[in-house]
Design a protein around this motif. Structure first.
Motif, PDB file in Angstrom:
ATOM      1  N   LEU A 234      16.273   3.427   3.344  1.00 37.35           N
ATOM      2  CA  LEU A 234      16.892   4.456   4.627  1.00 37.35           C
ATOM      3  C   LEU A 234      15.722   4.954   5.477  1.00 37.35           C
ATOM      4  CD1 LEU A 234      19.388   6.426   2.522  1.00 37.35           C
ATOM      5  CD2 LEU A 234      19.931   4.978   4.313  1.00 37.35           C
ATOM      6  N   ALA A 235      14.420   4.572   4.756  1.00 37.71           N
ATOM      7  CA  ALA A 235      13.072   5.119   5.391  1.00 37.71           C
ATOM      8  C   ALA A 235      12.808   4.163   6.602  1.00 37.71           C
ATOM      9  CB  ALA A 235      11.940   5.323   4.543  1.00 37.71           C
ATOM     10  N   HIS A 236      12.499   4.909   7.976  1.00 38.33           N
ATOM     11  CA  HIS A 236      11.862   3.755   8.790  1.00 38.33           C
ATOM     12  C   HIS A 236      10.687   4.533   9.330  1.00 38.33           C
ATOM     13  CE1 HIS A 236      15.386   1.338   9.235  1.00 38.33           C
ATOM     14  NE2 HIS A 236      15.966   2.309   8.569  1.00 38.33           N
ATOM     15  N   PHE A 237       9.825   3.825   9.967  1.00 40.12           N
ATOM     16  CA  PHE A 237       8.726   4.612  10.477  1.00 40.12           C
ATOM     17  C   PHE A 237       8.422   4.275  12.056  1.00 40.12           C
ATOM     18  CE2 PHE A 237       8.423   4.196   5.987  1.00 40.12           C
ATOM     19  CZ  PHE A 237       8.261   5.177   5.543  1.00 40.12           C
ATOM     20  N   GLY A 238       7.798   5.208  12.865  1.00 45.42           N
ATOM     21  CA  GLY A 238       7.441   4.975  14.240  1.00 45.42           C
ATOM     22  C   GLY A 238       6.153   5.241  14.298  1.00 45.42           C
ATOM     23  N   ALA A 239       5.459   5.093  15.545  1.00 44.99           N
ATOM     24  CA  ALA A 239       3.921   5.328  15.757  1.00 44.99           C
ATOM     25  C   ALA A 239       4.169   6.658  16.547  1.00 44.99           C
ATOM     26  CB  ALA A 239       3.646   4.352  16.651  1.00 44.99           C
ATOM     27  N   HIS A 240       2.995   7.520  16.351  1.00 42.07           N
ATOM     28  CA  HIS A 240       2.943   8.851  16.914  1.00 42.07           C
ATOM     29  C   HIS A 240       1.552   9.019  17.220  1.00 42.07           C
ATOM     30  CE1 HIS A 240       4.486  12.854  17.693  1.00 42.07           C
ATOM     31  NE2 HIS A 240       3.919  13.232  16.630  1.00 42.07           N
ATOM     32  N   THR A 241       0.971   7.840  17.685  1.00 38.50           N
ATOM     33  CA  THR A 241      -0.545   7.891  18.303  1.00 38.50           C
ATOM     34  C   THR A 241      -1.384   7.688  17.061  1.00 38.50           C
ATOM     35  OG1 THR A 241      -1.172  10.187  18.728  1.00 38.50           O
ATOM     36  CG2 THR A 241      -0.124   8.960  20.508  1.00 38.50           C
ATOM     37  N   VAL A 260      -0.628   1.140  21.177  1.00 43.62           N
ATOM     38  CA  VAL A 260      -0.723  -0.134  20.424  1.00 43.62           C
ATOM     39  C   VAL A 260      -1.420  -0.118  19.186  1.00 43.62           C
ATOM     40  CG1 VAL A 260      -1.675  -2.618  20.672  1.00 43.62           C
ATOM     41  CG2 VAL A 260      -0.446  -1.323  22.587  1.00 43.62           C
ATOM     42  N   GLN A 261      -2.403   0.775  18.926  1.00 45.27           N
ATOM     43  CA  GLN A 261      -3.289   0.567  17.856  1.00 45.27           C
ATOM     44  C   GLN A 261      -2.459   1.401  16.758  1.00 45.27           C
ATOM     45  OE1 GLN A 261      -7.493   0.884  17.887  1.00 45.27           O
ATOM     46  NE2 GLN A 261      -7.742  -0.615  19.628  1.00 45.27           N
ATOM     47  N   SER A 262      -2.014   2.657  17.038  1.00 43.51           N
ATOM     48  CA  SER A 262      -1.245   3.463  16.032  1.00 43.51           C
ATOM     49  C   SER A 262      -0.055   2.684  15.347  1.00 43.51           C
ATOM     50  CB  SER A 262      -0.846   4.656  16.611  1.00 43.51           C
ATOM     51  OG  SER A 262       0.225   4.591  17.517  1.00 43.51           O
ATOM     52  N   ALA A 263       0.560   1.690  16.555  1.00 43.32           N
ATOM     53  CA  ALA A 263       1.898   0.786  15.790  1.00 43.32           C
ATOM     54  C   ALA A 263       1.194  -0.163  14.930  1.00 43.32           C
ATOM     55  CB  ALA A 263       2.437   0.214  16.957  1.00 43.32           C
ATOM     56  N   ALA A 264      -0.134  -0.758  15.193  1.00 44.59           N
ATOM     57  CA  ALA A 264      -0.517  -1.500  14.381  1.00 44.59           C
ATOM     58  C   ALA A 264      -0.811  -1.100  12.858  1.00 44.59           C
ATOM     59  CB  ALA A 264      -1.810  -2.255  14.848  1.00 44.59           C
ATOM     60  N   ARG A 265      -1.508   0.195  13.029  1.00 42.71           N
ATOM     61  CA  ARG A 265      -2.045   0.609  12.102  1.00 42.71           C
ATOM     62  C   ARG A 265      -0.737   1.097  10.860  1.00 42.71           C
ATOM     63  NH1 ARG A 265      -7.615   2.885  11.705  1.00 42.71           N
ATOM     64  NH2 ARG A 265      -8.618   1.942  13.445  1.00 42.71           N
ATOM     65  N   VAL A 266       0.340   1.813  11.531  1.00 41.07           N
ATOM     66  CA  VAL A 266       1.352   2.058  10.599  1.00 41.07           C
ATOM     67  C   VAL A 266       2.077   0.829  10.159  1.00 41.07           C
ATOM     68  CG1 VAL A 266       3.689   3.017  10.959  1.00 41.07           C
ATOM     69  CG2 VAL A 266       1.921   4.081  12.272  1.00 41.07           C
ATOM     70  N   GLY A 267       1.959  -0.275  11.008  1.00 36.84           N
ATOM     71  CA  GLY A 267       2.624  -1.352  10.386  1.00 36.84           C
ATOM     72  C   GLY A 267       1.690  -1.715   8.965  1.00 36.84           C
ATOM     73  N   GLY A 268       0.580  -1.593   8.997  1.00 30.97           N
ATOM     74  CA  GLY A 268      -0.152  -1.811   7.949  1.00 30.97           C
ATOM     75  C   GLY A 268       0.051  -1.049   6.658  1.00 30.97           C
ATOM     76  N   TYR A 269       0.319   0.465   6.939  1.00 32.99           N
ATOM     77  CA  TYR A 269       0.642   1.146   6.019  1.00 32.99           C
ATOM     78  C   TYR A 269       1.990   0.998   5.437  1.00 32.99           C
ATOM     79  CZ  TYR A 269      -2.131   4.211   8.603  1.00 32.99           C
ATOM     80  OH  TYR A 269      -3.284   4.785   9.490  1.00 32.99           O
ATOM     81  N   VAL A 270       3.141   0.502   5.900  1.00 29.78           N
ATOM     82  CA  VAL A 270       4.242   0.465   5.471  1.00 29.78           C
ATOM     83  C   VAL A 270       4.898  -1.063   5.395  1.00 29.78           C
ATOM     84  CG1 VAL A 270       4.870   2.645   6.374  1.00 29.78           C
ATOM     85  CG2 VAL A 270       5.614   0.729   7.771  1.00 29.78           C
ATOM     86  N   GLY A 271       4.157  -1.884   5.985  1.00 39.51           N
ATOM     87  CA  GLY A 271       4.305  -3.457   5.977  1.00 39.51           C
ATOM     88  C   GLY A 271       5.393  -3.989   6.985  1.00 39.51           C
ATOM     89  N   ALA A 272       5.708  -3.090   8.065  1.00 41.32           N
ATOM     90  CA  ALA A 272       6.256  -3.641   9.037  1.00 41.32           C
ATOM     91  C   ALA A 272       6.048  -2.990  10.400  1.00 41.32           C
ATOM     92  CB  ALA A 272       8.055  -3.444   8.952  1.00 41.32           C
ATOM     93  N   LYS A 273       5.694  -3.624  11.450  1.00 39.58           N
ATOM     94  CA  LYS A 273       5.164  -3.020  12.657  1.00 39.58           C
ATOM     95  C   LYS A 273       6.233  -2.078  13.321  1.00 39.58           C
ATOM     96  CE  LYS A 273       2.950  -3.898  16.925  1.00 39.58           C
ATOM     97  NZ  LYS A 273       2.881  -5.123  17.818  1.00 39.58           N
ATOM     98  N   PRO A 274       6.081  -0.874  13.559  1.00 34.61           N
ATOM     99  CA  PRO A 274       7.127  -0.252  14.076  1.00 34.61           C
ATOM    100  C   PRO A 274       7.489  -0.472  15.580  1.00 34.61           C
ATOM    101  CG  PRO A 274       5.064   1.166  14.185  1.00 34.61           C
ATOM    102  CD  PRO A 274       4.896  -0.041  13.424  1.00 34.61           C
ATOM    103  N   THR A 275       8.666  -0.319  15.748  1.00 35.60           N
ATOM    104  CA  THR A 275       9.324  -0.641  17.160  1.00 35.60           C
ATOM    105  C   THR A 275       9.639   0.701  17.952  1.00 35.60           C
ATOM    106  OG1 THR A 275      11.543  -0.933  16.423  1.00 35.60           O
ATOM    107  CG2 THR A 275      10.141  -2.937  16.810  1.00 35.60           C
ATOM    108  N   THR A 276       9.321   1.711  17.372  1.00 34.08           N
ATOM    109  CA  THR A 276       9.881   3.070  17.897  1.00 34.08           C
ATOM    110  C   THR A 276       8.423   4.046  18.064  1.00 34.08           C
ATOM    111  OG1 THR A 276      10.365   4.107  15.756  1.00 34.08           O
ATOM    112  CG2 THR A 276      11.977   3.095  17.031  1.00 34.08           C
TER     113      THR A 276
END
Ligand SMILES: [Zn+2]
Length: 351
Positions: A234-241, A260-276
């Protein structure tokens, strides 16, 4: 003496409360929910059974798990369908789809989200999106409104000379603490260069024995905790700079990097690049046309503001400028959620 800002703020809260009570009353008398809405995106920050004192700075940012549960119940009673934010734009864009949706979003990645909010969402099978600032995760960026809060709550005598506004202020009284918090918040909010203002606040705090990055460490999830939470379907993650900057104050290059870079980093933490994406602060003076276009350019399918309002037929066309409704520590009543869902309080505000 409470500051003028504090007085104005409490008057505004009372006005909002009166509006919510009035709407709740009207709904009790059978006023129908007939407006052609498509639902709502809720904005939350802390979810914690221990409520801060009502007068304390940032108290509005915290709701209890019980109130979160009540809000979910109201949404279900009203027939709203819980979905993840990333799935919303597609549903809104479908002209055949007239259903109403609810998305729950939580900003900043506070540790209490995993501890107290996730179990509530799991109990009700409700998806949720947490917006992550990578500078918090990596403990390189202080959370200035928490630094200011600690400073005014934990010290009685603040030497403002390093901050360049005054010499010493004595803040033994509650109202004086609130007034100083407002002053520090204004200094950051009004600064042309937010980074410089935050650096000044950090050194002011350090001079009073407060470690701003230790506050970040104490309050927010690190990469390991995010990876653990990501195991929840149920958990999803988005970027927040990267830095939680007011994006209207940064240049084009940094604007793009923050997104762009915060999305890449969040993707690194959770395994999927965020789209929000969620714009830091999210209010009108922190999100403009340039930022809304940049979020689209950066490839986000949805980006959320804190401009209050419900979703409408046209929200799908402005998917990187979506409004949200704050679930706020000051208005933790089931009847208020029902009032917010009617959309009436937002129409009253515009008149
Ligand atoms: Zn935030």
């Amino acid at each position: 003496m409470p500051s003028l800002q504090a007085l104005k703020r409490s008057a505004r809260y009372e006005l909002i409360r009166a509006g919510l009570e009035g709407t709740a009353l009207a709904l009790n008398f059978g006023l129908p929910l007939t407006n052609p809405q498509r639902g709502v995106i809720f904005a939350l920050h802390h979810v914690d059974p221990e409520s801060p004192a009502n007068w304390a700075p940032n108290a509005w940012l915290s709701i209890t798990p019980t109130f979160l549960e009540q809000a979910i119940e109201v949404c279900k009673e009203e027939g709203l369908i819980p979905i993840a934010l990333e799935d919303l734009p597609e549903r809104l864009a479908d002209p055949q789809d007239t259903r109403r949706y609810v998305c729950f979003t939580l900003d900043d990645g506070y540790r209490d989200n995993a501890r107290f909010a996730a179990p509530v969402f799991q109990r009700h099978a409700v998806p949720y999106t947490i917006f992550i600032t990578s500078g918090f995760v990596e403990r390189t960026r202080s959370i200035w409104w928490k630094t200011a809060q600690d400073l005014v709550m934990r010290t009685d005598d603040v030497d403002l000379s390093t901050f360049g506004i005054d010499t010493r202020v004595n803040i033994e009284q509650r109202a004086e603490r609130v007034a100083l918090f407002d002053r520090l918040a204004n200094a950051v909010n009004d600064a042309e260069n937010e980074d410089t203002a935050i650096a000044r606040l950090d050194s002011l705090a350090a001079a009073h024995g407060i470690d701003p990055l230790a506050i970040t460490e104490h309050l927010t999830m690190n990469a390991r905790e995010l990876a653990e939470l990501a195991a929840d379907p149920l958990a999803h993650f988005g970027a927040h700079t990267l830095t939680h900057a007011n994006l209207t104050k940064v240049d084009d290059k940094r604007l793009e990097t923050e997104m762009v870079q915060s999305a890449a980093r969040v993707g690194g933490y959770v395994g999927a690049k965020p789209t929000t994406f969620a714009y830091p602060y999210g209010y009108a003076s922190a999100v403009g046309a340039r930022e809304i276009a940049a979020a689209r350019q950066a490839g986000f399918v949805a980006a959320v503001t804190t401009r209050p309002g419900l979703l409408s037929e046209t929200s799908g066309k402005a998917a990187t400028a979506l409004p949200r409704v704050s679930l706020n520590g000051f208005y933790q009543r089931k009847r208020y959620v029902r009032a917010l869902l009617s959309g009436l309080p937002f129409r009253l505000r515009q008149t």
